[in-house]
Design an enzyme around this catalytic site. Structure first.
Site, PDB file in Angstrom:
ATOM      1  N   GLU A 324      61.982  72.240  21.704  1.00 31.04           N
ATOM      2  CA  GLU A 324      60.972  73.086  22.223  1.00 31.04           C
ATOM      3  C   GLU A 324      61.174  74.675  22.244  1.00 31.04           C
ATOM      4  O   GLU A 324      60.945  75.184  23.064  1.00 31.04           O
ATOM      5  CB  GLU A 324      60.642  72.683  23.369  1.00 31.04           C
ATOM      6  CG  GLU A 324      60.314  70.959  23.382  1.00 31.04           C
ATOM      7  CD  GLU A 324      59.791  70.408  24.758  1.00 31.04           C
ATOM      8  OE1 GLU A 324      59.031  69.573  24.839  1.00 31.04           O
ATOM      9  OE2 GLU A 324      60.580  70.766  25.744  1.00 31.04           O
ATOM     10  N   TRP A 390      64.990  62.492  20.154  1.00 33.56           N
ATOM     11  CA  TRP A 390      64.140  62.024  21.228  1.00 33.56           C
ATOM     12  C   TRP A 390      62.646  61.995  20.948  1.00 33.56           C
ATOM     13  O   TRP A 390      61.781  61.360  21.597  1.00 33.56           O
ATOM     14  CB  TRP A 390      64.333  63.175  22.431  1.00 33.56           C
ATOM     15  CG  TRP A 390      63.748  64.511  22.036  1.00 33.56           C
ATOM     16  CD1 TRP A 390      64.354  65.472  21.233  1.00 33.56           C
ATOM     17  CD2 TRP A 390      62.585  64.688  22.422  1.00 33.56           C
ATOM     18  NE1 TRP A 390      63.511  66.441  21.198  1.00 33.56           N
ATOM     19  CE2 TRP A 390      62.287  66.263  21.875  1.00 33.56           C
ATOM     20  CE3 TRP A 390      61.507  64.270  23.580  1.00 33.56           C
ATOM     21  CZ2 TRP A 390      61.077  67.068  22.313  1.00 33.56           C
ATOM     22  CZ3 TRP A 390      60.465  65.196  23.767  1.00 33.56           C
ATOM     23  CH2 TRP A 390      60.208  66.607  23.147  1.00 33.56           C
ATOM     24  N   ASP A 417      61.782  59.004  33.078  1.00 29.23           N
ATOM     25  CA  ASP A 417      60.577  59.836  33.900  1.00 29.23           C
ATOM     26  C   ASP A 417      59.036  59.191  33.669  1.00 29.23           C
ATOM     27  O   ASP A 417      58.264  59.910  34.236  1.00 29.23           O
ATOM     28  CB  ASP A 417      60.399  61.273  33.591  1.00 29.23           C
ATOM     29  CG  ASP A 417      60.436  61.837  32.126  1.00 29.23           C
ATOM     30  OD1 ASP A 417      60.647  61.017  31.471  1.00 29.23           O
ATOM     31  OD2 ASP A 417      59.893  62.856  31.807  1.00 29.23           O
TER      32      ASP A 417
END
Length: 754
Positions: A324, A390, A417
């Site tokens: 990111e 991921w 999460d």
């Protein structure tokens, strides 16, 4: 080659102990039940030649009366004895984690090549002793066991919220209990720098704190107004945790984020950015434009940081992040643009590859290897880098096919999460829906790989990001019981066809967690609902881990009680209503109350097809989610939204026959901090043959913006067999927004017609 003999005085028994398979997690590769049973004595006498640290751990965990004795003076008494020759089953000397356990009516043999194998065998014995604590007799059996994958990991983000040394040690203990062997310690990010670097003291003086923290769902955009920190680990504390993990045969892989997720570091050393700043540690969650600038002083800084990290951590791999990283600042930076030209790089993605290559070369010069999130594939993968996949499985596939090692950690299966139960009855979570069964269903080896390529899959890992996890009790809640499913996936013995049997073992393991006062999620006891297509709309199927006859439900909005309707099969839903359900046992409520509101329209339950499929992370229920009668909750990206990154939604619904309607509705979502943008435009088409479609309505960006994504359109009096919606993705995120220059997310929920 070692053999450890665990002997205890017992009453000999030749009776066959006809018992179900043991409640072991992860389940061993091979368990062969034998005749007889091993009676657990009051005191265990262990040989003084056993590996000390592992045996002390065993003694502490078991809590039994144990004494040590010189093995040379023992002749068949209660003991563990070393060595015993003539192994029944030889062990591959290259497999460090393999072990054998032979339990007979008189003694227990453990065979292992290494202390690590012995430690894993002890974990199995501890579970057997716990399981039979009441009856004090363990069935005779032979266990031949080893893991399938070398990397069985759990990650912990201590940047968004910090956890102290004792809590980190407890986390490591949980990993050890279920035979995980890797702890990924996420130590730096935009919201905090958590590791002491002696050469750069301002990293912890300034970067380890923030002025406040975001609270509640991201869409609320609210903050607590409370300073957070300074929180960090000293190097002495790091050494303490590393030693603790080593005693439990767990490798700690540290993560130092670069080139993105760098705001905390830039708050301390703004000269490492492309602009002058000033900067501060982020108070919001999400992704930010300010990143490390690839200039010489930045590389000097990072190399010095890595020197201290490498000196602390003995792990083969150093995680360098790489995910990111917005390119906005690099595009505007004259130095970056000159560097692109000078090195004949294609673009800013090539510059990221240049950045990662330089860091890898330096880490390799120190005798270590790098691993990074799958964005390090952008612009070309560094020669010796490993990939942590991921965003899905494609990163791992690409790495393996090119001869690079990969750890599989796709968000759809391995992000803890996410919600694990009904979002309405769960604590606020980041989003997504990853229940225990889904974790258990994961196969880390993608079907696209052949046998040779599959060798590059190192293993599997789950990640725990802590934006919405403010205390350690909530850490426990989010990892348990999903950590148990991960452990069996990593061990290689998970079989989704046998999920209910695994679920039973999990429930029986809860006794151990109760004894340890672990705050595990009890979602497994709650009712799970699934929408099914039916002849007259839809049906709502309710399931529970216990006896389904204990389910009671209502459809009139009232709370269920023991006198409410008994669940006997899927509940027909032909009109808008709310189904509330709960599980009762012995006349008492034993679960949370589950509530599901249905908004039925003429599309509900109809056949639907999508030209492009949603992201794996946000695909629960597939295309049918868009016609299941459930309006998505804008605060919870759980089960009811489909997410598409960089893709348009082109959905065709077959009414089954010509149907009259005059209104069409759908919702899209805006959450720019998570790169989620409202649709850019939408078009509605109709057809009678499913081939030739006519445009009947179009809506633009301004209308969608003004409606805040809740679209309800008057389309005039229509009568058709098919309806098609094209909902346009916002495309590339523009400058000035989180995630600029990346593909925007488009989230869509129910498509209805009336």
């Amino acid at each position: 080659m070692r053999r450890f003999l665990f002997m205890c005085s017992v009453i000999f028994s030749t009776v066959f102990h006809a018992q179900k398979k043991p409640d072991l997690i992860p389940y061993p590769q091979s368990v062969t039940m034998q005749k007889g049973k091993f009676i657990i004595p009051e005191t265990l006498i262990l040989s003084d030649k056993l590996p000390k640290e592992e045996t002390e751990y065993f003694k502490k965990r078991l809590g039994s009366r144990i004494k040590f004795q010189n093995s040379s003076k023992i002749e068949g008494a209660d003991m563990i004895y070393v060595p015993i020759p003539q192994l029944k089953t030889p062990i591959d000397p290259e497999h460090k984690e393999k072990y054998l356990i032979d339990i007979s009516s008189k003694r227990i043999f453990i065979t292992a090549n290494t202390n690590q194998g012995y430690f894993l065998a002890l974990q199995t014995l501890i579970q057997l002793f716990e399981e039979h604590k009441e009856d004090k007799e363990i069935p005779a059996m032979e266990i031949n066991d080893y893991p399938k994958f070398a990397w069985r990991g759990m990650h912990l983000d201590v940047c968004r919220h910090f956890f102290n040394v004792d809590e980190v040690k407890q986390y490591i203990d949980y990993l050890a209990m279920y035979k995980l062997n890797t702890f990924h310690w996420h130590l730096t990010d935009d919201q905090g720098w958590r590791i002491e670097i002696k050469k750069y003291p301002k990293l912890t003086q300034t970067g380890s704190k923030r002025k406040e923290s975001m609270i509640g769902a991201y869409v609320d955009n609210t903050f607590d107004g409370k300073p957070y920190g300074p929180y960090f680990y000293t190097q002495e504390q790091i050494k303490e945790v590393i030693k603790y993990a080593e005693q439990r045969h767990i490798t700690i892989v540290p993560e130092i984020e670069m080139p993105g997720h760098a705001l905390a570091a830039l708050s301390a050393y703004p000269e490492l950015a492309c602009t002058k700043g000033p900067f501060e540690s982020a108070t919001k969650w999400g992704v930010f434009d300010d990143v490390f600038c690839p200039k010489e002083e930045t590389f000097t800084f990072l190399e010095n940081v890595l020197d201290e990290v490498i000196a602390l951590f003995p792990s083969q791999y150093i995680h360098i992040g790489g995910d990111e990283c917005p390119k906005t600042r690099w595009k505007e930076c004259s130095h970056c643009q000159e560097l692109i030209k000078k090195n004949n790089l294609k673009d800013e993605h090539g510059l990221q590859s240049y950045f990662i290559h330089r860091i890898e070369k330096y880490v390799n010069s120190k005798g270590r290897k790098i691993i990074g999130w799958d964005e390090i594939l952008e612009g070309g993968l560094a020669p010796n880098a490993a990939v942590m996949s991921w965003t899905g499985v494609n990163g791992g596939i690409e790495a393996a096919k090119s001869g690079h090692f990969a750890v599989m950690t796709p968000g759809a299966y391995c992000y803890f999460d996410h919600y694990q139960g009904d979002p309405q009855s769960e604590p606020n979570a980041f989003g997504g829906f990853t229940p225990l069964e889904k974790v258990y269903s994961y196969d880390p080896v993608p079907a696209e790989l052949n046998a040779e390529q599959a060798k590059y899959i190192l293993g599997v890992q789950a990640n725990l990001w802590t934006e919405y996890i403010t205390g350690f009790k909530q850490v426990e809640y989010m990892i348990f019981p999903r950590l148990m499913a991960l452990s069996e996936v990593g061990w290689g013995t998970a079989d989704s066809k046998n999920y209910k049997e695994f679920e039973g073992r999990v429930i029986r393991q809860f006794k151990v967690l109760d004894k340890m006062k672990v705050n595990y999620a009890k979602s497994i006891y709650n009712i799970s609902g699934k929408v099914l297509p039916a002849s007259n709309g839809i049906a709502y199927e309710l399931t529970v881990s216990q006896n389904p006859e204990g389910i009671r439900y209502t459809t009139d909005g009232t709370e269920p009680s023991i006198s409410s309707q008994i669940y006997q099969g899927p509940v027909a839903v032909s009109k808008s209503l709310t189904v509330k359900s709960a599980y009762f046992e012995d006349g008492k409520l034993k679960s949370a109350v589950s509530s599901q509101e249905f908004t039925v329209s003429k599309t509900t339950g109809k056949k639907i097809t999508l030209e492009q499929q949603p992201s794996e992370n946000y695909s629960f229920g597939g295309a049918f989610t868009l016609v299941d009668g459930i309006i998505g909750n804008t605060r919870q990206l759980g089960k009811t939204w489909l997410g598409f990154q960089g893709k348009d939604v082109i959905a065709t619904i077959d009414f089954g026959q010509k149907t009259a309607f005059s209104e069409v509705y759908f919702n899209t979502l805006e959450n720019k901090g998570s790169w989620i943008h409202l649709a850019k435009s939408a078009q509605i088409f109709i057809s009678d043959d499913g081939t030739n479609f006519k445009l009947i309505k179009e809506i633009g960006e301004n209308e969608i913006l003004n409606s805040k994504g809740k679209i309800k359109l008057n389309v005039g009096n229509q009568n058709s067999k098919y309806i098609r919606l094209t909902i346009e993705n916002a495309g590339i995120i523009p400058a000035g927004n989180p995630g600029a220059d990346s593909k925007a997310w488009l989230f869509v929920d129910e498509i209805g017609a009336n």
